[in-house]
Write a protein that holds these residues in place. Structure first.
Motif, PDB file in Angstrom:
ATOM      1  N   PHE A   1      99.136  -9.796  72.884  1.00  0.00           N
ATOM      2  CA  PHE A   1      98.570 -10.649  73.586  1.00  0.00           C
ATOM      3  C   PHE A   1      97.244 -10.678  73.652  1.00  0.00           C
ATOM      4  CE2 PHE A   1     103.063 -12.295  73.248  1.00  0.00           C
ATOM      5  CZ  PHE A   1     102.701 -13.560  74.740  1.00  0.00           C
ATOM      6  N   GLY A   2      97.005  -9.711  74.347  1.00  0.00           N
ATOM      7  CA  GLY A   2      95.326 -10.048  74.180  1.00  0.00           C
ATOM      8  C   GLY A   2      94.263 -10.277  73.238  1.00  0.00           C
ATOM      9  N   SER A   3      94.354  -9.173  72.065  1.00  0.00           N
ATOM     10  CA  SER A   3      93.807  -9.440  71.039  1.00  0.00           C
ATOM     11  C   SER A   3      94.105 -10.779  70.203  1.00  0.00           C
ATOM     12  CB  SER A   3      94.295  -8.579  69.943  1.00  0.00           C
ATOM     13  OG  SER A   3      95.327  -7.411  70.050  1.00  0.00           O
ATOM     14  N   TYR A   4      95.345 -11.113  69.643  1.00  0.00           N
ATOM     15  CA  TYR A   4      96.107 -11.623  68.969  1.00  0.00           C
ATOM     16  C   TYR A   4      95.610 -13.645  69.555  1.00  0.00           C
ATOM     17  CZ  TYR A   4      99.557 -14.490  65.848  1.00  0.00           C
ATOM     18  OH  TYR A   4     100.170 -15.211  65.251  1.00  0.00           O
ATOM     19  N   LEU A   5      95.841 -13.972  70.946  1.00  0.00           N
ATOM     20  CA  LEU A   5      95.331 -14.974  71.702  1.00  0.00           C
ATOM     21  C   LEU A   5      94.396 -15.174  70.718  1.00  0.00           C
ATOM     22  CD1 LEU A   5      97.629 -15.539  74.757  1.00  0.00           C
ATOM     23  CD2 LEU A   5      98.041 -17.016  72.028  1.00  0.00           C
ATOM     24  N   SER A   6      93.279 -14.144  71.266  1.00  0.00           N
ATOM     25  CA  SER A   6      91.306 -13.636  71.395  1.00  0.00           C
ATOM     26  C   SER A   6      91.086 -14.651  70.111  1.00  0.00           C
ATOM     27  CB  SER A   6      91.362 -13.060  71.630  1.00  0.00           C
ATOM     28  OG  SER A   6      90.793 -12.486  72.535  1.00  0.00           O
ATOM     29  N   GLU A   7      91.815 -14.168  68.590  1.00  0.00           N
ATOM     30  CA  GLU A   7      91.641 -13.482  67.166  1.00  0.00           C
ATOM     31  C   GLU A   7      92.311 -15.276  67.445  1.00  0.00           C
ATOM     32  OE1 GLU A   7      91.985  -9.503  66.625  1.00  0.00           O
ATOM     33  OE2 GLU A   7      93.905 -10.300  65.767  1.00  0.00           O
ATOM     34  N   LEU A   8      92.992 -16.363  67.646  1.00  0.00           N
ATOM     35  CA  LEU A   8      93.635 -16.927  67.441  1.00  0.00           C
ATOM     36  C   LEU A   8      92.808 -18.342  67.397  1.00  0.00           C
ATOM     37  CD1 LEU A   8      97.031 -17.566  68.163  1.00  0.00           C
ATOM     38  CD2 LEU A   8      96.256 -17.576  65.992  1.00  0.00           C
ATOM     39  N   TYR A   9      91.457 -18.305  68.434  1.00  0.00           N
ATOM     40  CA  TYR A   9      90.779 -19.651  68.547  1.00  0.00           C
ATOM     41  C   TYR A   9      89.179 -18.902  68.541  1.00  0.00           C
ATOM     42  CZ  TYR A   9      94.589 -21.506  70.887  1.00  0.00           C
ATOM     43  OH  TYR A   9      95.711 -21.848  71.174  1.00  0.00           O
ATOM     44  N   PRO A  10      88.069 -19.598  68.142  1.00  0.00           N
ATOM     45  CA  PRO A  10      87.055 -19.466  68.119  1.00  0.00           C
ATOM     46  C   PRO A  10      85.904 -19.048  69.429  1.00  0.00           C
ATOM     47  CG  PRO A  10      87.718 -21.982  67.611  1.00  0.00           C
ATOM     48  CD  PRO A  10      88.892 -21.439  67.040  1.00  0.00           C
ATOM     49  N   THR A  11      84.871 -18.709  68.904  1.00  0.00           N
ATOM     50  CA  THR A  11      84.259 -18.302  70.325  1.00  0.00           C
ATOM     51  C   THR A  11      83.566 -19.624  71.499  1.00  0.00           C
ATOM     52  OG1 THR A  11      82.959 -16.952  69.372  1.00  0.00           O
ATOM     53  CG2 THR A  11      81.954 -17.572  71.133  1.00  0.00           C
ATOM     54  N   ALA A  12      83.530 -20.490  71.216  1.00  0.00           N
ATOM     55  CA  ALA A  12      83.247 -21.715  72.123  1.00  0.00           C
ATOM     56  C   ALA A  12      84.322 -21.833  72.469  1.00  0.00           C
ATOM     57  CB  ALA A  12      82.848 -22.967  70.992  1.00  0.00           C
ATOM     58  N   VAL A  13      85.289 -21.770  71.899  1.00  0.00           N
ATOM     59  CA  VAL A  13      86.784 -22.506  73.160  1.00  0.00           C
ATOM     60  C   VAL A  13      87.940 -21.430  73.349  1.00  0.00           C
ATOM     61  CG1 VAL A  13      86.189 -24.889  72.445  1.00  0.00           C
ATOM     62  CG2 VAL A  13      88.239 -23.811  71.350  1.00  0.00           C
ATOM     63  N   ARG A  14      86.985 -19.878  72.626  1.00  0.00           N
ATOM     64  CA  ARG A  14      88.612 -18.894  73.479  1.00  0.00           C
ATOM     65  C   ARG A  14      89.037 -18.644  74.425  1.00  0.00           C
ATOM     66  NH1 ARG A  14      85.026 -14.921  70.839  1.00  0.00           N
ATOM     67  NH2 ARG A  14      86.600 -15.468  68.517  1.00  0.00           N
ATOM     68  N   GLY A  15      87.971 -19.353  75.654  1.00  0.00           N
ATOM     69  CA  GLY A  15      88.258 -18.790  76.957  1.00  0.00           C
ATOM     70  C   GLY A  15      89.213 -20.187  77.343  1.00  0.00           C
ATOM     71  N   THR A  16      89.364 -21.071  76.751  1.00  0.00           N
ATOM     72  CA  THR A  16      90.036 -21.849  77.489  1.00  0.00           C
ATOM     73  C   THR A  16      90.736 -22.043  76.068  1.00  0.00           C
ATOM     74  OG1 THR A  16      88.095 -23.772  77.193  1.00  0.00           O
ATOM     75  CG2 THR A  16      89.695 -25.073  76.881  1.00  0.00           C
TER      76      THR A  16
END
Length: 439
Positions: free
Chosen positions: A365-380
């Motif tokens: 989950f940690g890697s997958y969700l991080s990789e699904l979003y670009p840097t600007a909205v990765r946390g969001t």
């Protein structure tokens, strides 16, 4: 704003020069691949998530004592978990925005402080209603810690080792769970139940020690921080719900299916995490020490499952790993709930594969969700989808609580298998991201 590559983009980028160094092979190659700042970030996220787990499990382990103290039925005790997880969706979404706007480490410290303060406050609650409110407020910090800590470490980790690195962070959940089980066994063995549950909550002050260290030693990944600062629209909810236009891929589809995936996995997981201690004590007739012994097998399986799942998510890919363990987790739930009376040895032994499978599915989950979003909205994006899944998945423990009055806790536990089926279906709408770089 940058957008992630479409689902048909290559997902097996060649490893970086750093990742190819001989010292980065082997079981601990993922750790050696991190620079000193990355290792400190790993330690901060590992400690924060372990203590997050510890503070969470103070409630399920104290559930029987709480029910007796306040005179609660199964539905009311299940509501504790539902409220915690529902409010955690708000906390997680807000923490994700904060992480995109002010940085990962600052947001991580805020979440740790929040869940620590309100866990301690639970120990002073004079009424059921007050405890429910404090537990809900604890959920604000509980919801944000994992998403922010996972992103912090993901941005230090190279693509080749990211799954294993984040799987190791995820394994700290089992460490916190084990610590809570040990403290529960000691406290409830030497302190009367009417006071013991309060003592359990008061020990939730432990994260304050981590805060002091993190403030001085842990920092955001420099390249990711610089990229975030250059990006327009940081921390925008509108961006993660933007549909694709003019041939440009949007994030709406990703957000919807990632939310469904998170809902299924967490619905199944929290059903077990919330009700297995009660099941062991009330329906299997185990003592405090006996319950702790059975949980030891479950937790040991969970710890090894996190590490194994992290390895497999790098080898098999994010989607295949989740599919595999969704199936195995559902099978284990059905088998665990169907063990006949008197077969306590089988109950003990089956706890290990149950803990293994229901934890291995989280490792990606940690890697997958991080990789699904670009840097600007990765946390969001990660904060919203992971914690929306928590909120909707929180309905599962409450349903089990109400079903338990007629079916028994063991019979109601099978409802958790439905969650894993939903997770498997959600993967049909998401791309494979193994090998994707984050900066």
């Amino acid at each position: 704003m940058s957008t992630p590559p479409p689902s048909h983009a290559p997902t097996s980028d060649p490893p970086s020069a750093a990742d190819r160094r001989p010292g980065h092979d082997g079981p601990l190659g993922w750790l050696r691949a991190l620079d000193p700042r990355g290792r400190r970030a790993f330690a901060g996220a590992f400690g924060g998530y372990a203590l997050d787990s510890y503070d969470y499990f103070t409630l399920p382990l104290s559930m029987v004592a709480l029910a007796a103290y306040f005179g609660l039925d199964s539905g009311q005790t299940g509501l504790f978990t539902t409220v915690t997880l529902a409010v955690s969706a708000v906390g997680g979404a807000v923490a994700g925005v904060v992480a995109d706007r002010v940085g990962r480490v600052r947001a991580l410290m805020i979440t740790v402080l929040t869940y620590a303060v309100f866990t301690v406050a639970c120990g002073f609650a004079p009424t059921y209603e007050t405890l429910l409110v404090f537990r809900a407020l604890q959920g604000l910090g509980f919801g944000g810690e994992w998403a922010v800590g996972a992103i912090l470490v993901a941005e230090y980790a190279g693509a080749r080792h990211r799954g294993r690195t984040l799987g190791a962070v995820q394994s700290s959940w089992a460490v916190g769970w084990a610590l809570a089980a040990i403290v529960y066994t000691l406290v409830f063995s030497f302190v009367g139940d009417d006071l013991a549950w309060r003592v359990m909550f008061w020990t939730g002050a432990l994260p304050a020690l981590l805060m002091v260290w993190m403030r001085r030693r842990v920092h955001d990944a420099p390249e990711a921080a610089a990229a975030r600062e250059r990006s327009a629209g940081r921390g925008s909810f509108a961006a993660i719900f933007k549909p694709g236009t003019g041939g440009e891929p949007g994030l709406l589809r990703t957000t919807v299916f990632a939310g469904l995936l998170s809902t299924g996995v967490q619905g199944g997981y929290y059903t077990l995490a919330t009700w297995v201690p009660t099941y062991l004590k009330t329906e299997r007739g185990l003592s405090v020490v006996g319950t702790g012994s059975y949980l030891a097998f479950l937790i040991s399986g969970a710890f090894i499952g996190y590490l194994t799942g992290g390895h497999l998510t790098d080898r098999l890919g994010r989607r295949r790993n989740i599919w595999l363990f969704a199936l195995l987790s559902a099978i284990c739930i059905l088998a665990y709930a169907d063990i006949p009376d008197g077969a306590d040895t089988l109950l003990l032994v089956l706890g290990f594969p149950l803990g293994f499978c229901m934890s291995a599915i989280f490792s990606g989950f940690g890697s997958y969700l991080s990789e699904l979003y670009p840097t600007a909205v990765r946390g969001t994006g990660q904060g919203f989808t992971y914690n929306t899944g928590r909120a909707v998945g929180a309905v599962f423990p409450t349903l089990v609580g109400f079903l338990a009055d007629g079916w028994g806790v063991g019979g109601a536990l099978v409802f958790g298998a439905v969650g894993y089926g939903l997770a498997a279906l959600a993967l049909l709408g998401l791309p494979e991201t193994r090998g994707r770089e984050l900066v």
